[in-house]
Design an enzyme around this catalytic site. Structure first.
Site, short mmCIF file in Angstrom:
data_model
loop_
_atom_site.label_atom_id
_atom_site.label_comp_id
_atom_site.label_asym_id
_atom_site.label_seq_id
_atom_site.Cartn_x
_atom_site.Cartn_y
_atom_site.Cartn_z
CG HIS A 1 31.63 55.90 -0.35
ND1 HIS A 1 31.68 57.27 -0.29
CD2 HIS A 1 30.79 55.51 0.63
CE1 HIS A 1 30.89 57.70 0.67
NE2 HIS A 1 30.34 56.66 1.26
CG ASP B 1 56.56 68.15 18.35
OD1 ASP B 1 55.71 67.30 18.05
OD2 ASP B 1 57.12 68.88 17.52
CD1 TRP C 1 32.83 48.31 4.58
CD2 TRP C 1 34.74 48.46 5.72
NE1 TRP C 1 32.55 48.11 5.91
CE2 TRP C 1 33.69 48.21 6.64
CE3 TRP C 1 36.03 48.60 6.23
CZ2 TRP C 1 33.89 48.09 8.00
CZ3 TRP C 1 36.23 48.48 7.60
CH2 TRP C 1 35.17 48.23 8.47
CB SER D 1 50.34 55.03 8.83
OG SER D 1 49.81 56.24 9.27
CB SER D 2 46.64 53.27 12.21
OG SER D 2 46.07 53.63 11.01
CG HIS E 1 32.24 45.85 17.08
ND1 HIS E 1 31.12 46.31 16.44
CD2 HIS E 1 32.15 46.28 18.34
CE1 HIS E 1 30.37 46.96 17.30
NE2 HIS E 1 30.97 46.96 18.46
CD GLU F 1 38.72 51.47 11.89
OE1 GLU F 1 39.72 51.02 12.46
OE2 GLU F 1 38.71 52.57 11.31
CE1 TYR G 1 31.34 51.86 20.64
CE2 TYR G 1 31.84 49.77 19.58
CZ TYR G 1 30.95 50.61 20.21
OH TYR G 1 29.65 50.21 20.38
CB SER H 1 33.68 65.27 26.36
OG SER H 1 33.01 64.09 26.06
CG HIS I 1 27.28 42.61 17.00
ND1 HIS I 1 27.38 43.39 18.12
CD2 HIS I 1 27.92 43.29 16.04
CE1 HIS I 1 28.05 44.48 17.84
NE2 HIS I 1 28.39 44.44 16.59
CG HIS I 2 29.94 43.13 12.73
ND1 HIS I 2 29.60 44.29 12.07
CD2 HIS I 2 30.44 43.51 13.92
CE1 HIS I 2 29.91 45.32 12.84
NE2 HIS I 2 30.42 44.88 13.96
CB THR J 1 27.15 54.00 24.07
OG1 THR J 1 28.06 52.91 24.01
CG2 THR J 1 27.48 54.99 22.99
CE LYS K 1 31.81 58.44 26.49
NZ LYS K 1 32.75 57.59 26.89
NE ARG L 1 25.89 47.31 2.87
CZ ARG L 1 26.83 47.14 3.83
NH1 ARG L 1 26.67 46.20 4.76
NH2 ARG L 1 27.89 47.88 3.88
#
Lengths: 743, 296
Positions: A80, A109, A144, A174-175, A258, A260, A262, A273, A307-308, A333, A336, A455
């Site tokens: 998931h 294009d 994950w 790919s990314s 981290h 990721e 963002y 926006s 911080h993770h 953030t 914004k 969890r």
């Protein structure tokens, strides 16, 4: 479109095959169709991940439930999470960028249409690889983020983790390719007048996200490659029993992990926006701040990953620094949010479904952001880490934030993509169901986490209120599923008999609304002039145009050559990859005092000679390019051949080194020095071989008579790559051969 | 000695440092005049107060780095204090110094071509980047770091070199020759990669199992400060090195980030100025001189 005179149509060509519907989708290189494929695939995986979530919620609906086995549950939460991030979130946002960025900047294009098609098919291929694990002996069951040593061979024996690694590698490639393509598109193909300071914010955020991807994804690629080496070749990078470091996995993973967050959030900011100003009938408040803070957030996201890891024992000093720096990131953030509120302030709001979702985004994302700040407080983090409080937090960010923004974007751009409006009536139903069910599902999980529910555990004891709160959450999850069904119904229904949209149903101001809905294959018949950030407003209100924004020209917004942009981005990405491999080598050699192994096994003198060969090949290549510019084809070929010869000598030298080591019984799984040495130099050697192949192709083309008039960019692009490979070797040589024995 | 006593008394009025500081301020003031004479198209002398403000800030930061208790601690006691000094001298003093110079828009007379060539070579962005990042990395090679702490002449050389290399590094971002400044997106990349390089070293120092600068392991307690440092403040050598590494990792990056913020603000801020100067710019939308993007 007329066929070019230069390329004759092959004999027997009728065009019938291209006209067939399926073939035309499979073979397409049109950015709009590829965008739709991306979005459709992401929707498919969204449904799959949603079903997985429903099964998990059913299992958790009551205490001591035995609907599914613990291992099936572990597989479900792993799949998931992985699916939602890599197969729903990223493809969805990249898909929207793919569809919209060329339209919004007035381009025909993407910069590299074929590369674009490849990136899409790699997503599908990566997804299939990941899901193939179910058939091949069990899906990954390690979460994950796949923490080592749980993901290592003795603890995860099924091939699930291997499929996870290979699938993610394919998706990572790919990314990165998609990101390079986006960067090249924005920097090279903007319409005349579309300077960098006029870019629509969605384009700007997509550009920033693409830059984030090229620096962040290599970190993931490095750590999963290292894990693959461990699992398949019996090495010990992350196996503490054998001297490896499980902490290094966490560091490397979160260097990617981290940013990721963002990568998934910034394009959502971009969509919001675009939507909020149009439905407030006001230009965005503080465009410079919204644009600039995106850059700051992106860069800063690389500095706060620790911080993770507060619960891993970084030490009080480290904790303090990262607590402070993590709180800082909340400032850009947070401001914004005020930008968006100020945009709505005093505007004439139109509460379309799109706008409703945008407003819901503001509320839900703020809640997720605030609970995020509580994690920056170290003692609170120790209490709530790995509880449902975390689950609630990141779902508020990723569902309440990203997914709601995607919904807003979907309702907003669906008319452009399909030519038909989504039903507002069903849309409202979807909206209220989505918001209510989402909050029902996840707000109670804050409480569950705070009262201690961990969890990733397949069930829980029958403690007071745990059962009832979980039941509420499960009910919410099923209502969410209903809301998705309502959305799908709306899409299917509107595709058949939705109201026709016309070119610009929302009276929006950016260029994508200047063409028909859906746009023709070539995007625009003609472009309106771009003098301000709202070209269509200027067109509709010639008496009251926006103040023009200047800044064309070389210093501000040049139109860079697309091959140059692409290879530079690629080199930056690869440099990050090698930087991390070198860091791993230095870390292991230093912390385990393996310098004596380097001293005993490496032949510095010989390596130095081969180093000179490789470095002088950069000089010969430079000579070759000079001669190409002087139109001296013969000398060009000569110097190019010399370059290839020098590269071959280097590769032979490396091969000799490897044979020498293998002869002495030093293999990749002997010890951590050998493991990191072979991994680092092996990847460098691979790059040299790729470079050599490229140079040989160019030499072949040169002998075939190519590069006579211009077309020097192919040579220059390949040349830059070759110089990069040489520069990397300088760092590899100095860390492995010069510093290694002294560590 | 208590913390308060130390911070009141622990100032090191080293004549050399004061001389460097004075030379810096004088140099800034003289360069100010010189550049303004060289600048033919000089506009109104606006912003003098602002520029003098920058000069004062640069001088104050220099004083904090070179004569304050931080300097005393850096002189053999604390690696982290040394890191603070290093960062202030390399990352903060030079940009403020450069900002205090007036912007020179036009090129000087073509006659002095040697000067131009030297300037061009020194301020080539690649070299400037290497100067900034190299100053960060090289001075933290254990041998050099030890030497700079143990020997006064080397330490003095270090201070001057940090200021000079820092000036080179910041020249393409905030240098007075505006037409030679990097374009904003390239500037962001320049600063980001520098931040990256600095972060890598910071991470290494934070987690390195060995001492980066062994001289700080067993300080010679000339001033009787060790009980205060090790006891009251709790700075063991391990913690000390960690703080040093983290200073380079996190706050140093914030400096680069602030510069990026400044760069973006300047970029977007330039809109309003230009528009105000030429409000009625209503050229054709598709200017023929604009390169037409390749549509393939």
């Amino acid at each position: 479109m007329n066929h070019s005179a230069a390329i004759p149509v092959p004999a027997g060509y009728t065009g019938a095959r291209e006209a067939s519907r399926l073939y035309s989708w499979v073979a397409t290189v049109d950015h709009k169709r590829i965008g739709i494929l991306y979005i459709g695939t992401a929707m498919l995986f969204y449904v799959i991940a949603g079903i997985q979530a429903l099964v998990m919620r059913l299992q958790l609906a009551a205490p001591e439930n035995a609907l599914i086995s613990p291992s099936a549950y572990s597989q479900l939460f792993t799949m998931h999470g992985t699916t939602m991030i890599f197969l729903m979130g990223m493809p969805m946002l990249i898909g929207f960028a793919n569809y919209l960025v060329p339209l919004m900047i007035g381009a025909r294009d993407m910069a590299f249409p074929r590369l674009n098609a490849m990136t899409y098919w790699l997503v599908l291929f990566g997804g299939l690889l990941l899901y193939f694990s179910y058939i091949a002996g069990g899906a990954p069951a390690v979460g994950w983020f796949s923490y080592a040593p749980l993901s290592e061979q003795p603890y995860s024996t099924s091939p699930g983790v291997d499929y996870w690694i290979v699938g993610l590698l394919v998706l990572g490639v790919s990314s990165i390719a998609a990101a390079i393509n986006l960067i090249a598109t924005v920097l090279s193909l903007r319409a005349p007048g579309m300077s960098m300071r006029k870019l629509p914010l969605f384009v700007w955020m997509s550009l920033v996200t693409a830059a984030l991807i090229i620096f962040a994804l290599p970190a993931l690629n490095v750590c999963i490659v290292m894990l693959l080496v461990d699992r398949q070749l019996g090495a010990q990078f992350f196996r503490p029993v054998l001297g490896g470091s499980a902490m290094l996995w966490q560091h490397f993973f979160w260097i990617f992990g981290h940013p990721e967050v963002y990568i998934l959030a910034l394009p959502a900011f971009g969509m919001i926006s675009e939507v909020i100003p149009v439905f407030s009938r006001k230009p965005i408040f503080g465009y410079p701040f919204v644009a600039a803070s995106g850059v700051l957030i992106a860069i800063y996201s690389f500095g706060v990953w620790a911080h993770h890891m507060f619960a891993t024992g970084l030490g009080r000093t480290g904790d303090m620094f990262f607590a402070a720096s993590s709180m800082l990131i909340a400032i850009p953030t947070g401001v914004k949010i005020f930008n968006w509120i100020a945009t709505m302030w005093g505007g004439s709001l139109r509460f379309t479904t799109s706008m409703l979702f945008a407003i819901a985004f503001l509320v839900q994302f703020t809640i997720g952001g605030l609970s995020g700040i509580t994690f920056a407080t170290v003692p609170l983090d120790w209490q709530t880490t790995d509880t449902y409080y975390v689950v609630a937090h990141f779902h508020y960010v990723l569902i309440g934030g990203t997914v709601f923004a995607v919904y807003a974007g979907l309702y907003y751009w669906f008319p452009k993509i399909t030519g038909r409006m989504l039903s507002e009536r069903i849309g409202r139903l979807h909206f209220w169901l989505a918001v209510i069910s989402f909050n029902l599902t996840f707000s109670v999980q804050h409480v569950l986490g705070l009262i201690g529910m961990p969890r990733r555990v397949y069930t829980y004891p029958d403690l007071p209120r745990w059962g009832s709160l979980n039941m509420l959450s499960t009910i919410g999850a099923f209502l969410s599923a209903v809301s998705v069904l309502v959305l799908l119904w709306n899409i299917v229904r509107s595709l058949r008999r939705g109201r026709l949209a016309g070119d610009n149903p929302w009276q929006a101001w950016t260029l994508e609304w200047a063409t028909t809905s859906p746009p023709p294959e070539h995007n625009f018949e003609r472009l309106p002039p771009v003098r301000s950030r709202r070209p269509l407003w200027d067109l509709a209100h010639p008496e009251n145009p926006d103040p023009p924004i200047r800044g064309e020209g070389k210093t501000d917004s040049p139109y860079l050559e697309k091959n140059f942009v692409a290879i530079t981005s690629f080199i930056l990405s690869e440099a990050t990859f090698f930087l991390m491999l070198i860091a791993a080598f230095v870390y292991y050699t230093l912390s385990l005092r393996l310098g004596h192994l380097a001293a005993a096994n490496l032949d510095v003198g010989l390596a130095a000679i081969f180093t000179v060969c490789l470095l002088s090949s950069s000089f010969t290549l430079w000579r070759a390019e000079r001669n190409l510019h002087r139109n001296n084809a013969k000398r060009f070929r000569l110097w190019l051949a010399a370059t290839i010869a020098l590269g071959l000598v280097f590769i032979i030298g490396q091969g000799r080194e490897y044979l020498h080591l293998l002869y002495r019984g030093v293999t990749i799984n002997s010890n951590l020095f050998a493991t990191s040495f072979f991994t680092l130099t092996g990847f460098h050697g691979l790059h040299v071989i790729v470079g050599l192949t490229g140079l040989m192709i160019i030499l072949g083309l040169a002998f075939a008579g190519d590069f006579k008039k211009g077309r020097a960019e192919a040579v220059r692009t390949m040349g830059l790559y070759w110089h990069f490979v040489d520069v990397v070797w300088i760092f590899v040589f100095s860390s492995v051969y010069l510093a290694g024995p002294r560590l | 000695m208590t913390t308060q006593q130390f911070f009141l008394s622990g100032w090191d009025w080293d004549p050399f440092a004061l001389a460097v500081g004075a030379a810096m301020v004088a140099g800034g003031a003289i360069a100010d005049c010189g550049l303004r004479i060289a600048d033919f198209k000089r506009g109104p002398p606006a912003g003098v107060v602002k520029r003098m403000g920058f000069l004062v800030i640069a001088a104050l930061i220099f004083l904090i780095a070179a004569v304050s208790p931080i300097s005393v601690l850096a002189n053999g006691y604390l690696f982290s204090a040394h890191m603070m000094q290093h960062m202030l001298l390399l990352l903060l003093v030079p940009p403020f110094l450069l900002l205090s110079l007036p912007a020179v828009a036009s090129a000087p007379t073509p006659g002095r071509s040697v000067w131009r060539m030297v300037e061009r070579a020194l301020t080539w962005p690649g070299l400037a980047w290497l100067a900034g990042v190299g100053a960060m990395w090289l001075w933290h090679a254990p041998a050099l770091c030890n030497a700079a702490t143990a020997s006064q002449p080397v330490h003095r050389f270090q201070i001057v070199s940090l200021l000079l290399l820092g000036t080179l590094f910041w020249w393409p971002i905030v240098g007075p020759r505006t037409e030679r400044r990097l374009m904003p997106l390239v500037g962001i990349l320049y600063l980001f990669t520098a931040c990256f390089a600095c972060t890598v070293l910071g991470i290494f120092i934070t987690f390195a199992p060995i001492s980066v600068c062994p001289v700080y392991l067993h300080p010679m307690d000339r001033l009787g400060l060790l009980p205060l440092i090790r006891g009251d403040w709790g700075f063991t050598p391990t913690v000390d090195q960690q703080v040093g590494g983290l200073l380079m990792w996190v706050p140093a990056c914030l400096v680069y980030l602030s510069a990026i913020m400044g760069l973006l603000a300047r970029w977007y801020g330039s809109d309003e100025g230009e528009v105000a100067a030429a409000p009625a710019e209503a050229g054709p939308g598709l200017a023929p001189s604009d390169p037409v993007p390749e549509n393939s």
